[in-house]
Design an enzyme around this catalytic site. Structure first.
Site, mmCIF file in Angstrom:
data_model
loop_
_atom_site.group_PDB
_atom_site.id
_atom_site.type_symbol
_atom_site.label_atom_id
_atom_site.label_comp_id
_atom_site.label_asym_id
_atom_site.label_seq_id
_atom_site.Cartn_x
_atom_site.Cartn_y
_atom_site.Cartn_z
ATOM 1 N N GLN A 277 72.333 35.903 3.073
ATOM 2 C CA GLN A 277 73.744 36.230 2.940
ATOM 3 C C GLN A 277 74.154 36.425 1.476
ATOM 4 O O GLN A 277 73.576 35.832 0.572
ATOM 5 C CB GLN A 277 74.585 35.104 3.559
ATOM 6 C CG GLN A 277 74.285 34.881 5.033
ATOM 7 C CD GLN A 277 74.829 33.563 5.542
ATOM 8 O OE1 GLN A 277 75.883 33.519 6.154
ATOM 9 N NE2 GLN A 277 74.121 32.480 5.289
ATOM 10 N N GLY B 245 70.055 28.400 14.570
ATOM 11 C CA GLY B 245 70.717 27.596 15.591
ATOM 12 C C GLY B 245 70.352 28.002 17.002
ATOM 13 O O GLY B 245 70.211 27.141 17.887
ATOM 14 N N ASP C 99 80.010 26.066 14.738
ATOM 15 C CA ASP C 99 80.777 26.444 13.551
ATOM 16 C C ASP C 99 80.104 27.664 12.941
ATOM 17 O O ASP C 99 79.483 27.599 11.888
ATOM 18 C CB ASP C 99 80.811 25.265 12.567
ATOM 19 C CG ASP C 99 81.618 25.575 11.321
ATOM 20 O OD1 ASP C 99 82.359 26.578 11.324
ATOM 21 O OD2 ASP C 99 81.506 24.823 10.339
#
Length: 283
Positions: A31, A139, A156
């Protein structure tokens, strides 16, 4: 010359935040990360050009995505957090002394390291909590392969683009349901329904096939423009929507929580949905 950080996440809508100082910018893992100082929101963190968290209003998001499921349940011993590398969600979960085990799965270790150095107030030391198991992994992979169950799972995630996209699929939600204890709760962030209606509608479609209770609740986070944010709420325990404000207040007091946005009345009112949001839930 004044710098402005422009976000164009939504089609036909741009948001600009004044950057008095760019504090940090680099690629972190998968990112692009930038941290800057804004006169209204304090330090602001953006990933891939999309605002993720600000010092000024992060408490709203983190309190509502944590305390609503934990206090509705009332007897949570284990929590799984998917994402949340800034540590804000971990901070709020760790405030519940009754929670015995916290597993946090974050895809980019660099986000965790960065946040502890440049945004330490978000985690407030929670990464040192002995109850925490920090797992650096995807995840979706973790939740598919895990062999333990949790009372609450908090997703989240970033928006459903890039690495976060897989966390909004029917397969992911199905695997998450399999990781819940009986009566457990799965909560998700589902963006701003007024401008991201498809995101909420897709999650609710999956939830309806998995849970007896498939709905969402709302909170107004100033940074995320376009109306209130929606948080998906899935459980097989129908009684969790009927917990009274009095019971919530007792649980809130027993946990010793000092919250700035969450209150028992806000908890109950957050499930009262405007018509256009209810249409997305039922779509």
């Amino acid at each position: 010359m004044t710098d402005w950080v422009t976000e164009s996440l939504h089609d036909g809508l741009k948001t600009a935040f004044r950057a008095d100082e760019i504090l940090y910018r680099r690629a972190v893992g998968q990112q692009d990360l930038v941290l800057y100082e804004n006169p209204t929101f304090g330090r602001m963190l953006a990933l891939d050009g999309v605002t993720q968290v600000t010092e000024a209003d992060e408490f709203i998001y983190h309190e509502m995505l944590t305390h609503v499921p934990l206090l509705a349940h009332g007897a949570v011993k284990s929590v799984l957090i998917i994402g949340g590398g800034d540590g804000g969600m971990l901070r709020e979960v760790a405030r519940h002394a009754s929670v015995e085990r916290i597993v946090m799965v974050e895809i980019d270790e660099g986000v965790v390291t960065f946040s502890q150095e440049f945004l330490p107030g978000l985690s407030a030391g929670a990464f040192d909590d002995a109850r925490l198991e920090l797992v650096i992994a995807d995840g979706a992979d973790y939740i598919r392969n895990a062999d333990e169950r949790f009372d609450v799972i908090i997703v989240d995630s970033t928006d459903p683009i890039g690495p976060g996209e897989v966390l909004f699929t029917d397969h992911f939600y199905g695997h998450a349901k399999a990781r819940l204890n009986a009566g457990g709760v799965l909560v998700t962030q589902n963006g701003v329904p007024f401008v991201q209606g498809g995101e909420l509608a897709g999650t609710m479609r999956a939830f309806r096939s998995l849970f007896r209770v498939a709905t969402c609740y709302l909170a107004t986070v100033p940074t995320y423009v376009g109306g209130p944010m929606a948080f998906g709420f899935g459980t097989d325990d129908t009684a969790l929507l009927s917990v009274t404000p009095e019971t919530l207040a007792q649980r809130h007091a027993a946990a010793g929580l000092d919250t700035r946005y969450y209150t028992p009345d806000v908890h109950k009112g957050a499930f009262a949905l405007p018509g256009y949001v209810q249409e997305l839930v039922d779509a």
